[in-house]
Motif scaffolding. Structure first.
Motif, short mmCIF file in Angstrom:
data_model
loop_
_atom_site.label_atom_id
_atom_site.label_comp_id
_atom_site.label_asym_id
_atom_site.label_seq_id
_atom_site.Cartn_x
_atom_site.Cartn_y
_atom_site.Cartn_z
N ASN A 154 -3.84 -38.49 -3.73
CA ASN A 154 -3.24 -38.93 -4.99
C ASN A 154 -4.26 -39.81 -5.69
OD1 ASN A 154 -0.66 -37.72 -4.64
ND2 ASN A 154 -0.18 -39.32 -3.16
N PHE A 155 -4.31 -39.71 -7.00
CA PHE A 155 -5.18 -40.57 -7.79
C PHE A 155 -4.50 -40.87 -9.11
CE2 PHE A 155 -6.34 -36.24 -8.79
CZ PHE A 155 -6.53 -36.23 -10.15
N SER A 156 -4.98 -41.88 -9.79
CA SER A 156 -4.33 -42.34 -11.01
C SER A 156 -5.28 -42.25 -12.20
CB SER A 156 -3.86 -43.78 -10.81
OG SER A 156 -3.17 -44.22 -11.94
N ILE A 157 -4.74 -41.81 -13.31
CA ILE A 157 -5.44 -41.78 -14.61
C ILE A 157 -4.71 -42.77 -15.50
CG2 ILE A 157 -5.97 -40.37 -16.63
CD1 ILE A 157 -7.53 -39.49 -14.19
N ASP A 158 -5.43 -43.64 -16.18
CA ASP A 158 -4.75 -44.69 -16.93
C ASP A 158 -4.74 -44.53 -18.45
OD1 ASP A 158 -7.39 -45.22 -17.36
OD2 ASP A 158 -7.35 -47.27 -16.63
N GLU A 159 -5.23 -43.39 -18.96
CA GLU A 159 -5.17 -43.22 -20.42
C GLU A 159 -5.16 -41.76 -20.82
OE1 GLU A 159 -9.01 -43.79 -22.81
OE2 GLU A 159 -9.35 -45.03 -21.04
N GLU A 160 -4.48 -41.50 -21.95
CA GLU A 160 -4.51 -40.16 -22.54
C GLU A 160 -5.90 -39.94 -23.08
OE1 GLU A 160 -1.61 -38.83 -25.42
OE2 GLU A 160 -0.07 -39.98 -24.40
N ASN A 161 -6.51 -38.85 -22.68
CA ASN A 161 -7.87 -38.57 -23.11
C ASN A 161 -8.23 -37.17 -22.67
OD1 ASN A 161 -10.58 -38.85 -23.97
ND2 ASN A 161 -10.60 -40.99 -23.37
N ASN A 162 -9.39 -36.70 -23.08
CA ASN A 162 -9.94 -35.46 -22.55
C ASN A 162 -10.73 -35.81 -21.29
OD1 ASN A 162 -8.93 -33.84 -24.65
ND2 ASN A 162 -10.63 -34.43 -25.96
N TRP A 163 -10.52 -35.03 -20.24
CA TRP A 163 -11.12 -35.31 -18.94
C TRP A 163 -11.82 -34.07 -18.40
CZ3 TRP A 163 -10.73 -40.12 -16.52
CH2 TRP A 163 -9.89 -41.03 -17.15
N ASN A 164 -12.86 -34.31 -17.61
CA ASN A 164 -13.56 -33.25 -16.90
C ASN A 164 -13.36 -33.46 -15.40
OD1 ASN A 164 -14.60 -32.35 -19.35
ND2 ASN A 164 -16.48 -33.50 -19.13
N ILE A 165 -13.16 -32.36 -14.70
CA ILE A 165 -13.10 -32.39 -13.24
C ILE A 165 -14.30 -31.57 -12.77
CG2 ILE A 165 -11.78 -31.78 -11.18
CD1 ILE A 165 -9.27 -31.85 -13.06
N THR A 166 -15.21 -32.22 -12.09
CA THR A 166 -16.42 -31.55 -11.66
C THR A 166 -16.74 -31.93 -10.23
OG1 THR A 166 -18.73 -31.06 -12.23
CG2 THR A 166 -17.99 -33.33 -12.54
N GLY A 167 -17.41 -31.05 -9.54
CA GLY A 167 -17.79 -31.37 -8.16
C GLY A 167 -18.17 -30.15 -7.37
N MET A 168 -18.21 -30.37 -6.04
CA MET A 168 -18.63 -29.29 -5.16
C MET A 168 -17.87 -29.36 -3.84
SD MET A 168 -22.43 -30.57 -4.05
CE MET A 168 -22.93 -31.41 -5.52
N PHE A 169 -17.80 -28.20 -3.21
CA PHE A 169 -17.16 -28.05 -1.91
C PHE A 169 -18.18 -27.39 -0.98
CE2 PHE A 169 -14.12 -27.38 -5.33
CZ PHE A 169 -13.23 -28.40 -5.09
N LYS A 170 -18.44 -28.00 0.15
CA LYS A 170 -19.40 -27.45 1.10
C LYS A 170 -18.69 -27.05 2.38
CE LYS A 170 -23.37 -30.10 -0.45
NZ LYS A 170 -24.37 -31.10 -0.12
N ILE A 171 -18.95 -25.85 2.81
CA ILE A 171 -18.48 -25.36 4.10
C ILE A 171 -19.69 -24.70 4.76
CG2 ILE A 171 -16.89 -23.85 5.32
CD1 ILE A 171 -15.06 -23.99 2.84
N ASN A 172 -20.11 -25.29 5.87
CA ASN A 172 -21.32 -24.82 6.57
C ASN A 172 -22.48 -24.74 5.59
OD1 ASN A 172 -19.76 -24.64 8.95
ND2 ASN A 172 -19.14 -22.56 8.43
#
Length: 185
Positions: A154-172
């Protein structure tokens, strides 16, 4: 004798242009700069390795089905939103209104296509505003509850805005990248 005012006119124009150059430099240096960290890399690294990132996603998707559920909506391992501006997304995006102002829930699983079993994942995600990085929410593997290789947080966002979700997932030796543009309501 007639006076020639052209030299004064030239000095006036030169002084005005020089003062505008100084004003531009002072204004530009006083504005805060937020570095773009798409895929958790600098834009130069993304530019140099873009084809490797996309090919890595293809390889990851051949081996694993990533289940990415944000606030009850299942999303694919996608990087398509990187091509769109925020205005285009407001009209055409499938990823509108994914985040809530306040609490948000994220579930992640990776299912091996050969064995049909859930795999251990090394997760590195950032939920960031599209304009600044002062309110980044960093979600690494240690922030997730792992119950039988189903990762929840769970995580919290504290304002109305445009957001980006970026990242990576590593398996082996496989790495999958994600880039989603959305907004919080």
């Amino acid at each position: 004798m007639k006076r020639n005012y052209w030299p004064l006119f030239f000095i006036g124009i030169f002084s005005f242009v020089f003062s505008m150059i100084i004003w531009t430099i002072v204004s530009a240096t006083s504005v805060p700069v937020s570095e773009d960290r798409s895929f958790l890399q600098t834009y130069q690294e993304v530019d140099d390795n873009y084809n490797k990132i996309m090919n890595s996603n293809i390889d990851f998707n051949k081996s694993y089905d990533l289940v990415f559920i944000l606030n009850g909506k299942k999303l694919p391992l996608s990087t398509e939103d990187i091509m769109y501006s925020q205005r285009v997304l407001e009209k055409y995006s499938k990823n509108k209104n994914l985040l809530n102002v306040g609490d948000n829930q994220l579930e992640i699983m990776a299912i091996n296509k050969d064995t049909n079993e859930k795999s251990l994942i090394d997760i590195d995600l950032v939920v960031t505003k599209s304009s600044k990085n002062d309110k980044d929410v960093v979600l690494k593997t240690d922030k997730f509850k792992n119950i039988e290789n189903k990762y929840t947080t769970n995580f919290s966002i504290d304002e109305e805005n445009n957001w980006n979700i970026t990242g990576m997932f590593k398996i082996n030796d496989k790495t999958g990248y994600i880039f989603l543009k959305t907004n919080a309501i």
